[in-house]
Design a protein around this motif. Sequence first.
Motif, PDB file in Angstrom:
ATOM      1  N   MET A  56      -2.743   5.575   7.660  1.00 23.15           N
ATOM      2  CA  MET A  56      -3.356   4.322   7.200  1.00 23.15           C
ATOM      3  C   MET A  56      -2.498   3.673   6.117  1.00 23.15           C
ATOM      4  SD  MET A  56      -7.368   5.435   7.017  1.00 23.15           S
ATOM      5  CE  MET A  56      -7.939   3.896   6.300  1.00 23.15           C
ATOM      6  N   ARG A  57      -1.977   4.492   5.215  1.00 22.23           N
ATOM      7  CA  ARG A  57      -1.120   3.990   4.134  1.00 22.23           C
ATOM      8  C   ARG A  57       0.137   3.348   4.707  1.00 22.23           C
ATOM      9  NH1 ARG A  57      -1.175   8.342   1.309  1.00 22.23           N
ATOM     10  NH2 ARG A  57      -2.893   7.706  -0.012  1.00 22.23           N
ATOM     11  N   GLU A  58       0.733   3.971   5.728  1.00 20.30           N
ATOM     12  CA  GLU A  58       1.923   3.407   6.372  1.00 20.30           C
ATOM     13  C   GLU A  58       1.601   2.052   7.019  1.00 20.30           C
ATOM     14  OE1 GLU A  58       3.281   6.323   9.155  1.00 20.30           O
ATOM     15  OE2 GLU A  58       3.695   7.798   7.588  1.00 20.30           O
ATOM     16  N   LEU A  59       0.489   1.994   7.744  1.00 21.57           N
ATOM     17  CA  LEU A  59       0.080   0.735   8.374  1.00 21.57           C
ATOM     18  C   LEU A  59      -0.216  -0.328   7.327  1.00 21.57           C
ATOM     19  CD1 LEU A  59      -2.206   2.207  11.167  1.00 21.57           C
ATOM     20  CD2 LEU A  59      -0.099   0.907  11.535  1.00 21.57           C
ATOM     21  N   LEU A  60      -0.804   0.093   6.223  1.00 20.27           N
ATOM     22  CA  LEU A  60      -1.109  -0.815   5.121  1.00 20.27           C
ATOM     23  C   LEU A  60       0.161  -1.423   4.535  1.00 20.27           C
ATOM     24  CD1 LEU A  60      -3.372  -1.892   3.251  1.00 20.27           C
ATOM     25  CD2 LEU A  60      -3.065   0.165   1.883  1.00 20.27           C
ATOM     26  N   GLU A  61       1.181  -0.604   4.342  1.00 19.07           N
ATOM     27  CA  GLU A  61       2.458  -1.100   3.830  1.00 19.07           C
ATOM     28  C   GLU A  61       3.080  -2.112   4.786  1.00 19.07           C
ATOM     29  OE1 GLU A  61       5.134   2.064   2.805  1.00 19.07           O
ATOM     30  OE2 GLU A  61       3.633   3.059   1.548  1.00 19.07           O
ATOM     31  N   GLU A  62       3.046  -1.793   6.074  1.00 19.18           N
ATOM     32  CA  GLU A  62       3.603  -2.714   7.072  1.00 19.18           C
ATOM     33  C   GLU A  62       2.801  -4.018   7.115  1.00 19.18           C
ATOM     34  OE1 GLU A  62       6.420  -2.541   8.960  1.00 19.18           O
ATOM     35  OE2 GLU A  62       6.823  -0.851   7.648  1.00 19.18           O
ATOM     36  N   ALA A  63       1.482  -3.919   7.030  1.00 20.55           N
ATOM     37  CA  ALA A  63       0.638  -5.120   7.039  1.00 20.55           C
ATOM     38  C   ALA A  63       0.951  -6.002   5.836  1.00 20.55           C
ATOM     39  CB  ALA A  63      -0.840  -4.727   7.044  1.00 20.55           C
ATOM     40  N   ASN A  64       1.135  -5.401   4.684  1.00 21.93           N
ATOM     41  CA  ASN A  64       1.476  -6.176   3.485  1.00 21.93           C
ATOM     42  C   ASN A  64       2.823  -6.868   3.635  1.00 21.93           C
ATOM     43  OD1 ASN A  64      -0.584  -6.182   1.448  1.00 21.93           O
ATOM     44  ND2 ASN A  64      -0.301  -3.974   1.289  1.00 21.93           N
ATOM     45  N   LYS A  65       3.802  -6.183   4.243  1.00 24.45           N
ATOM     46  CA  LYS A  65       5.112  -6.801   4.481  1.00 24.45           C
ATOM     47  C   LYS A  65       4.972  -8.017   5.388  1.00 24.45           C
ATOM     48  CE  LYS A  65       7.884  -2.616   4.051  1.00 24.45           C
ATOM     49  NZ  LYS A  65       8.673  -1.618   4.802  1.00 24.45           N
ATOM     50  N   GLU A  66       4.192  -7.863   6.450  1.00 23.41           N
ATOM     51  CA  GLU A  66       3.996  -8.967   7.391  1.00 23.41           C
ATOM     52  C   GLU A  66       3.254 -10.130   6.732  1.00 23.41           C
ATOM     53  OE1 GLU A  66       5.377  -9.340  10.266  1.00 23.41           O
ATOM     54  OE2 GLU A  66       6.188  -7.319  10.413  1.00 23.41           O
ATOM     55  N   ARG A  67       2.288  -9.821   5.894  1.00 27.42           N
ATOM     56  CA  ARG A  67       1.544 -10.877   5.202  1.00 27.42           C
ATOM     57  C   ARG A  67       2.466 -11.654   4.280  1.00 27.42           C
ATOM     58  NH1 ARG A  67      -0.684 -11.368   0.397  1.00 27.42           N
ATOM     59  NH2 ARG A  67      -0.445  -9.179  -0.102  1.00 27.42           N
ATOM     60  N   ARG A  68       3.313 -10.936   3.537  1.00 26.97           N
ATOM     61  CA  ARG A  68       4.264 -11.604   2.637  1.00 26.97           C
ATOM     62  C   ARG A  68       5.267 -12.445   3.417  1.00 26.97           C
ATOM     63  NH1 ARG A  68       3.686  -6.693  -0.134  1.00 26.97           N
ATOM     64  NH2 ARG A  68       5.516  -5.806   0.870  1.00 26.97           N
ATOM     65  N   ALA A  69       5.595 -12.010   4.643  1.00 26.09           N
ATOM     66  CA  ALA A  69       6.539 -12.748   5.487  1.00 26.09           C
ATOM     67  C   ALA A  69       5.865 -13.938   6.174  1.00 26.09           C
ATOM     68  CB  ALA A  69       7.145 -11.820   6.535  1.00 26.09           C
ATOM     69  N   GLY A  70       4.549 -14.033   6.020  1.00 26.75           N
ATOM     70  CA  GLY A  70       3.820 -15.157   6.603  1.00 26.75           C
ATOM     71  C   GLY A  70       3.344 -14.918   8.021  1.00 26.75           C
ATOM     72  N   ASN A  71       3.450 -13.695   8.502  1.00 23.60           N
ATOM     73  CA  ASN A  71       3.034 -13.373   9.859  1.00 23.60           C
ATOM     74  C   ASN A  71       1.617 -12.795   9.831  1.00 23.60           C
ATOM     75  OD1 ASN A  71       2.761 -12.674  12.512  1.00 23.60           O
ATOM     76  ND2 ASN A  71       4.701 -11.543  12.636  1.00 23.60           N
ATOM     77  N   GLU A  72       0.639 -13.687   9.741  1.00 26.35           N
ATOM     78  CA  GLU A  72      -0.754 -13.270   9.605  1.00 26.35           C
ATOM     79  C   GLU A  72      -1.280 -12.542  10.834  1.00 26.35           C
ATOM     80  OE1 GLU A  72      -2.516 -13.324   6.775  1.00 26.35           O
ATOM     81  OE2 GLU A  72      -0.666 -14.065   5.909  1.00 26.35           O
ATOM     82  N   ALA A  73      -0.854 -12.948  12.014  1.00 24.46           N
ATOM     83  CA  ALA A  73      -1.338 -12.291  13.234  1.00 24.46           C
ATOM     84  C   ALA A  73      -0.893 -10.829  13.262  1.00 24.46           C
ATOM     85  CB  ALA A  73      -0.839 -13.029  14.465  1.00 24.46           C
ATOM     86  N   LYS A  74       0.356 -10.570  12.929  1.00 27.24           N
ATOM     87  CA  LYS A  74       0.867  -9.196  12.895  1.00 27.24           C
ATOM     88  C   LYS A  74       0.195  -8.405  11.783  1.00 27.24           C
ATOM     89  CE  LYS A  74       3.583  -5.906  14.281  1.00 27.24           C
ATOM     90  NZ  LYS A  74       3.407  -5.260  15.564  1.00 27.24           N
ATOM     91  N   CYS A  75      -0.018  -9.049  10.640  1.00 25.29           N
ATOM     92  CA  CYS A  75      -0.722  -8.415   9.522  1.00 25.29           C
ATOM     93  C   CYS A  75      -2.098  -7.953   9.982  1.00 25.29           C
ATOM     94  CB  CYS A  75      -0.857  -9.393   8.355  1.00 25.29           C
ATOM     95  SG  CYS A  75      -1.899  -8.783   7.003  1.00 25.29           S
ATOM     96  N   GLN A  76      -2.832  -8.842  10.641  1.00 22.47           N
ATOM     97  CA  GLN A  76      -4.180  -8.507  11.083  1.00 22.47           C
ATOM     98  C   GLN A  76      -4.163  -7.408  12.136  1.00 22.47           C
ATOM     99  OE1 GLN A  76      -6.965 -10.137   9.537  1.00 22.47           O
ATOM    100  NE2 GLN A  76      -7.817  -8.243  10.363  1.00 22.47           N
ATOM    101  N   GLU A  77      -3.178  -7.442  13.026  1.00 24.69           N
ATOM    102  CA  GLU A  77      -3.057  -6.403  14.054  1.00 24.69           C
ATOM    103  C   GLU A  77      -2.860  -5.031  13.410  1.00 24.69           C
ATOM    104  OE1 GLU A  77       0.310  -5.060  17.243  1.00 24.69           O
ATOM    105  OE2 GLU A  77      -0.049  -7.211  17.044  1.00 24.69           O
ATOM    106  N   LEU A  78      -1.958  -4.953  12.451  1.00 30.48           N
ATOM    107  CA  LEU A  78      -1.674  -3.678  11.786  1.00 30.48           C
ATOM    108  C   LEU A  78      -2.869  -3.188  10.978  1.00 30.48           C
ATOM    109  CD1 LEU A  78       1.938  -4.514  10.663  1.00 30.48           C
ATOM    110  CD2 LEU A  78       1.301  -2.690  12.263  1.00 30.48           C
ATOM    111  N   ILE A  79      -3.503  -4.085  10.275  1.00 37.61           N
ATOM    112  CA  ILE A  79      -4.625  -3.685   9.422  1.00 37.61           C
ATOM    113  C   ILE A  79      -5.823  -3.297  10.280  1.00 37.61           C
ATOM    114  CG2 ILE A  79      -5.874  -5.818   8.857  1.00 37.61           C
ATOM    115  CD1 ILE A  79      -4.560  -3.250   6.353  1.00 37.61           C
ATOM    116  N   ASN A  80      -5.959  -3.923  11.445  1.00 35.37           N
ATOM    117  CA  ASN A  80      -7.031  -3.521  12.365  1.00 35.37           C
ATOM    118  C   ASN A  80      -6.808  -2.098  12.875  1.00 35.37           C
ATOM    119  OD1 ASN A  80      -8.431  -5.919  12.105  1.00 35.37           O
ATOM    120  ND2 ASN A  80      -7.641  -6.794  14.002  1.00 35.37           N
ATOM    121  N   GLN A  81      -5.548  -1.737  13.110  1.00 30.83           N
ATOM    122  CA  GLN A  81      -5.232  -0.362  13.526  1.00 30.83           C
ATOM    123  C   GLN A  81      -5.628   0.622  12.436  1.00 30.83           C
ATOM    124  OE1 GLN A  81      -1.165   0.170  14.860  1.00 30.83           O
ATOM    125  NE2 GLN A  81      -1.187  -1.820  15.864  1.00 30.83           N
ATOM    126  N   ALA A  82      -5.306   0.283  11.189  1.00 27.34           N
ATOM    127  CA  ALA A  82      -5.645   1.148  10.067  1.00 27.34           C
ATOM    128  C   ALA A  82      -7.156   1.275   9.911  1.00 27.34           C
ATOM    129  CB  ALA A  82      -5.019   0.627   8.780  1.00 27.34           C
TER     130      ALA A  82
END
Length: 89
Positions: A56-82
Motif C-alpha cells: 500500500m505504501r508503494e502504491l501510495l508513493e506512486e499515486a503521489n508522484k502521478e498526482r504531482r505530475a498532473g495525471n489524476e486518472a493514474k493517481c486514482q487508479e493507483l490509490i484505488n488499488q491500495a
Amino acid sequence: MTSIRTLLVGSILAAGFLLMGAAAAFADCQADIDKVENAVVHSEREGIDITVAEKMRELLEEANKERRAGNEAKCQELINQAKYIGDVE
C-alpha cells in the motif's frame, strides 16, 4: 451574430464543466490518498498485514508522484488499488 454568441457561451460552459471535473478528480484522489495514508500509519490497529501495508505504501508513493505530475486518472487508479488491497473504505 446570435449564433456566434450562443456558440461562445456554450464553449465557455463546456470548458467550465471540464475544469470542475478535473478539480473534483483532484479532490477525490487527494481524499483517497489521505485515507490510505491513515490506514498505512495505523496498519497494526487496522489489522492490515505488514506486507500488505508495505505494498500500500508503494502504491501510495506512486499515486503521489502521478498526482504531482498532473495525471489524476493514474493517481486514482493507483490509490484505488491500495484501497482495495487494504480494504480501505
